[in-house]
Write an enzyme that holds these catalytic residues in place. Structure first.
Site, mmCIF file in Angstrom:
data_model
loop_
_atom_site.group_PDB
_atom_site.id
_atom_site.type_symbol
_atom_site.label_atom_id
_atom_site.label_comp_id
_atom_site.label_asym_id
_atom_site.label_seq_id
_atom_site.Cartn_x
_atom_site.Cartn_y
_atom_site.Cartn_z
ATOM 1 C CE1 TYR A 13 43.239 32.761 45.735
ATOM 2 C CE2 TYR A 13 41.952 34.643 45.037
ATOM 3 C CZ TYR A 13 43.081 34.122 45.621
ATOM 4 O OH TYR A 13 44.055 34.976 46.093
ATOM 5 C CE1 TYR B 20 43.425 36.767 48.919
ATOM 6 C CE2 TYR B 20 45.337 37.854 49.827
ATOM 7 C CZ TYR B 20 44.590 37.469 48.738
ATOM 8 O OH TYR B 20 45.005 37.787 47.473
#
Ligand SMILES: [Zn+2]
Lengths: 390, 146
Positions: free
Chosen positions: A292, A343
């Site tokens: 991430y 995202y």
């Protein structure tokens, strides 16, 4: 093998996503995006969407499980779970919750989803405007410390100071994400390559983060279907079996006003050993990783805390050559991730891990058997997932 | 030449105020007197920051306050270039600093580092608290110790 494990009892049998849009570009409301992604994941799994009987979310998703179950006509809702707070840190945790629900028999087919239309609601990178502030923000907001880019930068800079790290590993992560996105037609930055020169010239957001070190802002939704290993054997797709999942936090990591007991940490120090223990593997066994990246700099710290390299080795390990598919030692974020695919609060990273072990990634790592996902460094809770093919 | 700025950051950012629960009244009252207070457990003497109703070391609910020297070290800092709040539109770049307080169990505080926003101070250098009085509250800022 301990009786108390989900290892290989559960699998991900379908993934799906809407078209990924730039912020504000989605032509339909967020709730509709969520429904579309869930239907696509069910189609990919080859199941009737009405057979979904569990819904697992994270990041306090606005699209409530009961509304989804009603809208989709689910015959029965046996599990509805939410990972508390933590933003993208809950991505793998939501898969872990779904796995637990399925292993415990609450749900036969549990969907994990995230829907996010930042164009229709507030932006994560902008402060709410109020006259007064109390509680822990009273000690930060009046000083202009508001958003993750700033506090992730503070922690990243402390880590860089401690281990003598310069801008190179950050640039490597941003450039690797953009490189991988050029192979991925789903990626918002598909057809938009990034050069080192453009990276260096891009404006600062919060030092050491340039614009291209930061995740994008997007609209869209992603979803995946979790079921038992028994049911997975008959699935349309090659199952991605869950080797291990973990979620949580280090000791007092969430102490407010920048008082985490271990400050320059990605918050994986106590999680990662549990993850590898459950999986029964070591970091060397991982073929590719989805790390991430709200901000590029946090990735190197996550890599260290998962044991892929020592902090003193970051400069040699986190290079463009080492982290890109197909030839890198540890290809990461092979779909383009939060920086260049979409995202979707990291759920796109879980879908990519599944695709890698199924063998149908747009940037396939040769003979990829094991893929790891690390969700949400530095926030609390964070979470981890390892999937593999058998 | 422009006058020296009244405040490090422009007006328009939110004004801090004590929690309704009373948990941190003492900190804000002390700041107005130009005193820096940190929460401290009356039972085991552990320092704690941010404030909480009980001590994380010994679970005592008997929490008190301890006046500290206002001397600390620059643990980390970031130069912010993006106006994340409308009031910051003309204020970038500015520096946000995290300060460790060695005389309070190394708890950390956040403030701005006064002076040139383009300075590149080394990590761990000595800093000291500066009280910045606003009409309704006093902010705790930091400057490098000369
Ligand atoms: Zn105590």
């Amino acid at each position: 093998m301990s009786e108390y494990t989900i290892k290989d009892r559960v699998a991900i049998i379908g993934v799906g996503e809407t078209k990924y849009y730039k912020r504000g570009q989605a032509p339909v409301p967020e709730f509709r995006l969520a429904c579309e992604a869930i239907i696509k994941a069910a189609d990919d799994a080859g199941i009737d969407v009405r057979d979904i009987d569990g819904i697992s979310g994270y990041a306090d998703d606005r699209n409530e499980a009961s509304r989804l179950a009603t809208a989709l006509g689910l015959k029965h809702l046996g599990f509805a779970g939410m990972v508390w707070g933590g933003g993208g840190g809950g991505g793998s945790g939501a898969v872990g919750n779904a796995a637990a629900a399925v292993a415990a028999g609450y749900s036969k087919y549990c969907v994990v989803f995230r829907a996010l239309a930042q164009g229709q609601f507030g932006r994560f990178g902008q402060a709410p405007v109020t006259n007064y502030v109390s509680g822990s923000p009273a000690y930060t907001a009046p000083y202009g410390l508001y958003v993750p880019a700033q506090w992730v930068a503070l922690r990243t800079r402390r880590f860089m100071h401690q281990y003598g790290i310069n801008q190179e590993p950050l640039a490597a992560v941003a450039l690797a994400d953009y490189y991988h996105a050029q192979f991925n037609p789903r990626a918002v930055m598909y057809g938009r390559p990034l050069t080192r020169e453009e990276y260096d010239k891009s404006r600062w957001i919060a030092e050491p983060f340039h614009l291209f070190d930061c995740c994008m802002e997007n609209d869209g939704s992603a979803a995946l279907i979790v079921t038992t290993a028994d049911r997975a054997r008959d699935a349309k797709q090659k199952p991605a079996y869950i080797m291990a999942a973990a979620q949580g936090s280090n000791y007092r990591h969430n102490a407010t006003i920048e008082n985490s007991a271990d400050y320059a940490s990605s918050n994986f120090k106590t999680l990662a050993p549990r993850l590898f223990e459950m999986a029964g593997i070591t970091p060397k066994d991982v073929d590719c990783a989805q790390m991430y990246e709200h901000f590029s700099g946090a990735v190197m710290i996550s890599l260290v805390e998962h044991g892929f390299c020592k902090p003193e080795e970051v400069m040699e390990f986190v290079t463009f050559e080492n982290i890109t598919a197909p030839k890198g030692k540890l290809p990461i974020n092979t779909s383009g991730g939060n920086i260049a695919e979409c995202y979707m609060h990291g759920l796109e990273l879980v879908n990519e891990a599944v695709r890698q072990v199924r063998g149908d990634s747009t940037c396939q790592v040769p003979d990829c058997k094991i893929s790891l996902v690390a969700s949400g460094p530095m926030v609390s809770p964070v979470s981890d997932l390892i999937v593999h093919s058998i | 030449m422009a006058d020296e700025k009244k405040y490090y950051l422009p007006e328009g950012l939110p004004t801090p105020r004590a929690q309704r629960t009373g948990l941190d009244n003492e900190f804000w009252a002390a700041s107005k007197r130009h005193e820096l207070m940190v929460q401290r457990c009356n039972s085991c003497k552990a320092f704690q920051w941010g404030p909480e109703f009980l001590c994380h070391e010994c679970r005592s609910f008997d929490m008190g306050w301890h006046k500290v020297s206002g001397r600390g070290r620059l643990y980390s800092w970031v130069r912010c270039w993006n106006p994340v709040h409308p009031a910051l539109k003309e204020a970038c770049p500015y520096i946000v600093a995290v300060i460790e307080l060695p005389d309070a169990g190394n708890v950390r505080m956040v403030g701005n580092l006064l002076g040139d926003p383009m300075q590149n101070p080394p990590f761990d250098v000595a800093v000291e608290a500066v009280f910045e009085d606003h009409p309704e509250a006093t902010l705790v800022q930091w400057k490098l110790t000369p």
